[in-house]
Scaffold this active site. Sequence first.
Site, PDB file in Angstrom:
ATOM      1  CG  ASP A  71      -0.519  -4.115   2.897  1.00 21.61           C
ATOM      2  OD1 ASP A  71      -0.024  -3.093   2.011  1.00 21.61           O
ATOM      3  OD2 ASP A  71      -0.861  -3.730   4.184  1.00 21.61           O
ATOM      4  CB  SER A  87       3.361   1.242   6.243  1.00 26.27           C
ATOM      5  OG  SER A  87       2.090   1.319   6.879  1.00 26.27           O
ATOM      6  CG  HIS A 137      -0.332   0.350   2.724  1.00 26.16           C
ATOM      7  ND1 HIS A 137      -0.026  -0.700   3.524  1.00 26.16           N
ATOM      8  CD2 HIS A 137      -0.066   1.525   3.324  1.00 26.16           C
ATOM      9  CE1 HIS A 137       0.542  -0.159   4.410  1.00 26.16           C
ATOM     10  NE2 HIS A 137       0.458   1.008   4.122  1.00 26.16           N
TER      11      HIS A 137
END
Length: 221
Positions: A99, A167, A68
């Site tokens: 992801d 992330s 993402h």
Amino acid sequence: MRGIFVFVLSVFLVLPCYSFDREESAVISLYEKINPAIVSVDSQLDDGLSCGTGCIIDKRGLILTSAHVVDNGENVIVTMHNGQDYAAQVLRRFGNNKDIALLKINVPTELKTVKLGDSEKIKVGQKVLAIGNPFGFNGTLTQGIISRIDYAKNRIQTDAAINPGSSGGPLLNKNGEIIGINQAIYNPDNNISNIGIGFAIPINTVKEYLSGTKFIIADKP
């Protein structure tokens, strides 16, 4: 004069000398070893710039991150810990949830890498570390514990601070091995900041994705 000299010397002798305890020294050493293998990842998306973190897993320039972070964006730029920028190619996106992504940069020299651990051996209460680029603060180290293992959703829950920009970064055990790839935080009130509930994809799941590729991942950093 002799009395004054002795007094002054005694003052210097009793001044405290600060030193790190064993646990602090271990964390400092681990960070200094691993941080050169952690990068920031920026991708230009249709609705703006997406920023995250990546882990160098092969000395020739293979990097793990969250899908993402790069999405379907173009002009993916990887920035090394020393500030050097490289254009990155998105080689693959893995898994049904899309992801995990594998990037490649072309580098003139071999890179520092971080070793993949074994997420089957993790335990609730185990101490963990996270390195990432929250809000653009590159190379940020946080620590906490594994708070919960969500077997149904295949996620590791941790209270180590994970914020936007983290992330794709590593969740590490005390040996400096990746046991998870940091993915998301829980924010029921739509607050984008950390409230102590973060999630990571277990590294063994990532290994399953990687095992189906032609890329050879280094076993040792």
